[in-house]
Structures are given as C-alpha cells and as structure tokens.
Design an enzyme around this catalytic site. Sequence first.
Site, PDB file in Angstrom:
ATOM      1  N   CYS A  11     -36.244   8.860 -35.728  1.00 24.42           N
ATOM      2  CA  CYS A  11     -34.801   9.102 -35.686  1.00 24.42           C
ATOM      3  C   CYS A  11     -34.295   9.130 -37.129  1.00 24.42           C
ATOM      4  CB  CYS A  11     -34.074   8.077 -34.817  1.00 24.42           C
ATOM      5  SG  CYS A  11     -34.218   6.367 -35.399  1.00 24.42           S
ATOM      6  N   ASN A  14     -34.139   4.733 -38.209  1.00 27.10           N
ATOM      7  CA  ASN A  14     -35.229   3.874 -37.729  1.00 27.10           C
ATOM      8  C   ASN A  14     -34.757   2.434 -37.448  1.00 27.10           C
ATOM      9  OD1 ASN A  14     -38.546   2.754 -38.858  1.00 27.10           O
ATOM     10  ND2 ASN A  14     -37.892   3.324 -36.824  1.00 27.10           N
ATOM     11  N   CYS A  16     -32.190   2.166 -34.626  1.00 25.25           N
ATOM     12  CA  CYS A  16     -31.630   2.191 -33.267  1.00 25.25           C
ATOM     13  C   CYS A  16     -32.561   2.912 -32.294  1.00 25.25           C
ATOM     14  CB  CYS A  16     -30.247   2.850 -33.250  1.00 25.25           C
ATOM     15  SG  CYS A  16     -28.999   1.977 -34.214  1.00 25.25           S
ATOM     16  N   ARG A  17     -32.566   4.244 -32.326  1.00 29.58           N
ATOM     17  CA  ARG A  17     -33.250   5.011 -31.277  1.00 29.58           C
ATOM     18  C   ARG A  17     -34.773   4.940 -31.358  1.00 29.58           C
ATOM     19  NH1 ARG A  17     -30.231  10.365 -32.772  1.00 29.58           N
ATOM     20  NH2 ARG A  17     -30.425   9.283 -34.764  1.00 29.58           N
ATOM     21  N   SER A  18     -35.350   5.174 -32.545  1.00 25.31           N
ATOM     22  CA  SER A  18     -36.827   5.241 -32.582  1.00 25.31           C
ATOM     23  C   SER A  18     -37.504   3.882 -32.405  1.00 25.31           C
ATOM     24  CB  SER A  18     -37.337   5.996 -33.816  1.00 25.31           C
ATOM     25  OG  SER A  18     -36.989   5.358 -35.014  1.00 25.31           O
ATOM     26  N   ASP A 123     -27.007   9.660 -31.146  1.00 25.53           N
ATOM     27  CA  ASP A 123     -27.006   8.574 -32.131  1.00 25.53           C
ATOM     28  C   ASP A 123     -25.951   7.539 -31.728  1.00 25.53           C
ATOM     29  OD1 ASP A 123     -26.848   6.963 -34.319  1.00 25.53           O
ATOM     30  OD2 ASP A 123     -26.728   8.589 -35.774  1.00 25.53           O
TER      31      ASP A 123
HETATM   32  P1  4NP Z   1     -30.839   5.656 -35.634  1.00 22.03           P
HETATM   33  O1  4NP Z   1     -29.283   5.344 -35.871  1.00 22.03           O
HETATM   34  O2  4NP Z   1     -31.111   6.988 -36.331  1.00 22.03           O
HETATM   35  O3  4NP Z   1     -30.961   5.775 -34.164  1.00 22.03           O
HETATM   36  O4  4NP Z   1     -31.605   4.516 -36.254  1.00 22.03           O
HETATM   37  C1  4NP Z   1     -28.697   5.336 -37.127  1.00 22.03           C
HETATM   38  C2  4NP Z   1     -28.832   4.238 -37.933  1.00 22.03           C
HETATM   39  C3  4NP Z   1     -28.221   4.201 -39.161  1.00 22.03           C
HETATM   40  C4  4NP Z   1     -27.470   5.278 -39.584  1.00 22.03           C
HETATM   41  C5  4NP Z   1     -27.335   6.389 -38.789  1.00 22.03           C
HETATM   42  C6  4NP Z   1     -27.963   6.417 -37.545  1.00 22.03           C
HETATM   43  N1  4NP Z   1     -26.818   5.237 -40.832  1.00 22.03           N
HETATM   44  O5  4NP Z   1     -26.097   6.180 -41.156  1.00 22.03           O
HETATM   45  O6  4NP Z   1     -26.984   4.263 -41.594  1.00 22.03           O
END
Ligand code: 4NP
Length: 155
Positions: A11, A14, A16-18, A123
Amino acid sequence: MAKAHTILFICLGNICRSPAAEGIFKAKAAKTGLSVTLDSAGTGAWHVGHPPDERMVRAAVGRGYDLSALRARRVDIGDFYVYDHILAMDESNYTDLKELQPPDGTATLSMMLDFGSGGEVPDPYYGGPDGFDHVIDLLEEASDGLLRHLKASHA
Ligand code: 4NP
C-alpha cells in the site's frame, strides 16, 4: 514438501492496508495449512520502522488478527526477484509498482481485490473509523480468493 508461496502486500504507507492484508492472509493460510512466506511494504517511506496505525491495530484485534509485531518498510526493486506475487491495494500503488518493476523481475503484479470484489482497497488513513473495518471486510474476501487461486494453481 511444496515450496512456500511468497507474497508481498503493498500500500502507500505500510501502516494500514498492507499490514492488515499480511496479518489476515497469514491467519487464513495457517488454517488451510498452505506454506507461505509473507511480507508487506509501502511505496512511500514516511512510516519506515513504524508499527501499524493504532486504529488499524484496534480494528484488526476486534476481528481476531494481531498486527502488533509488524514494522513498516519501503518496497524495493529487489522484491521483484524475491516474491512470486506482489499485490497492490489501489491503482496508485499499482502504477508506482509498474514504474519500479524491472524487466526481468519474476514477480507477478496484481491488484489485491482481483482475488475478491474487484477494484481498490480504499485508503482509510484520513477517513472515519468505519473505514478500517471495511478494509478488513475487503481483505478477508480477497484473502479467501487468493488462497483458492494458490491451491488451484499448485496442486
Ligand atoms: P496505508 O495508509 O497506505 O494503507 O498504510 C496510509 C498511511 C499513511 C499515509 C497515507 C496512507 N500517509 O500519508 O502518511
């Protein structure tokens, strides 16, 4: 003994989703007895070394998954030679991975939800609390589909 399937979930951050995909798939694979080597990574480097977002950890615990030991890292070009499957959570991740993918890389790049409901895992980072449970719903369904695919393709 059959070779382990090696799968990398991707993702943006790294956190939340992955990591949720990794934890959910790990639990489901363990139940089926399929041999897997798993990791997750982000296309961005902001959260390298951090544990998963506490909102994601809480939602996962509520559904029976422990993500607490995971730590974020950034995807690397070398991953395309190590993993059989690299799975993107959204189109933006997929585009970034296509740009990084070396011509002789051996990994198969796919969208995670190609094995589930199709489309993207949204997201949840800037959204409301319900987003995290929705992510888990999507990832559980796609993990079941991916397990069926792996079992069918390697008898
Ligand atoms: P992820 O979510 O891609 O599912 O881990 C996010 C985590 C952090 C950010 C964006 C999306 N960020 O902008 O810091």
